[in-house]
Scaffold this motif. Sequence first.
Motif, short mmCIF file in Angstrom:
data_model
loop_
_atom_site.label_atom_id
_atom_site.label_comp_id
_atom_site.label_asym_id
_atom_site.label_seq_id
_atom_site.Cartn_x
_atom_site.Cartn_y
_atom_site.Cartn_z
N PRO A 46 0.85 -1.20 0.00
CA PRO A 46 0.00 0.00 0.00
C PRO A 46 0.88 1.25 0.00
O PRO A 46 1.98 1.25 0.55
CB PRO A 46 -0.78 -0.11 1.32
CG PRO A 46 -0.63 -1.52 1.76
CD PRO A 46 0.61 -2.06 1.14
N ALA A 47 0.41 2.32 -0.62
CA ALA A 47 1.21 3.54 -0.75
C ALA A 47 1.64 4.08 0.60
O ALA A 47 2.74 4.60 0.75
CB ALA A 47 0.41 4.60 -1.51
N LYS A 48 0.79 3.93 1.60
CA LYS A 48 1.12 4.45 2.93
C LYS A 48 2.24 3.65 3.60
O LYS A 48 3.00 4.19 4.39
CB LYS A 48 -0.14 4.42 3.79
CG LYS A 48 -0.06 5.25 5.02
CD LYS A 48 -1.41 5.29 5.71
CE LYS A 48 -1.37 6.29 6.84
NZ LYS A 48 -2.64 6.38 7.52
N ALA A 49 2.37 2.38 3.27
CA ALA A 49 3.37 1.52 3.91
C ALA A 49 4.79 1.89 3.51
O ALA A 49 5.71 1.76 4.30
CB ALA A 49 3.10 0.05 3.57
N ALA A 50 4.98 2.35 2.30
CA ALA A 50 6.32 2.67 1.81
C ALA A 50 6.53 4.17 1.66
O ALA A 50 7.37 4.61 0.90
CB ALA A 50 6.56 1.97 0.48
N SER A 51 5.78 4.96 2.41
CA SER A 51 5.87 6.41 2.25
C SER A 51 6.99 7.00 3.11
O SER A 51 7.41 6.42 4.10
CB SER A 51 4.54 7.06 2.64
OG SER A 51 4.33 6.95 4.03
N TYR A 52 7.43 8.17 2.71
CA TYR A 52 8.44 8.90 3.48
C TYR A 52 7.88 9.28 4.85
O TYR A 52 8.59 9.22 5.85
CB TYR A 52 8.87 10.14 2.70
CG TYR A 52 9.78 11.04 3.48
CD1 TYR A 52 11.12 10.69 3.66
CD2 TYR A 52 9.33 12.22 4.06
CE1 TYR A 52 11.97 11.50 4.39
CE2 TYR A 52 10.16 13.03 4.79
CZ TYR A 52 11.49 12.67 4.95
OH TYR A 52 12.33 13.47 5.68
N GLN A 53 6.62 9.65 4.89
CA GLN A 53 6.00 10.05 6.15
C GLN A 53 5.97 8.88 7.14
O GLN A 53 6.16 9.07 8.34
CB GLN A 53 4.58 10.58 5.92
CG GLN A 53 4.52 11.92 5.23
CD GLN A 53 4.74 11.82 3.73
OE1 GLN A 53 4.64 10.75 3.14
NE2 GLN A 53 5.07 12.95 3.11
N GLY A 54 5.74 7.68 6.64
CA GLY A 54 5.74 6.51 7.51
C GLY A 54 7.12 6.22 8.08
O GLY A 54 7.27 5.93 9.27
#
Length: 120
Positions: A46-54
Amino acid sequence: MKNRQLKRSHAPIFWGLFGAGGMLAALFGPMLVAITGFAAPLGWLPAKAASYQGALALAHSLIGKAALWGLISLLLWHAAHRIYHSLHDVGIHGGPLAKALTYGVAAAGTLAALAMLASI
């Protein structure tokens, strides 16, 4: 009978760091390669899993900082110990200079990781 004193050695400390780093490399290394090398670039996560913010949120939490510092530092100590003994195995006997360079880089990297994580 002569009383013989055993010589104290720092080798168990380095072997312990080597073993801990090797265990982490074996457990987390393939997973990190799979996630950062294949799953994230190919869009399998998912995009959220590999995000900079995460990743930044992980580095901001105290437990995340401790985990990242432990992973980075133990892998550095494992690599330093392996390099030092590999040099010896191939016939390069650098003595105290080789030991100071290999373990010095691991110590400097450990301190640098601590400083960088503390500044976040």
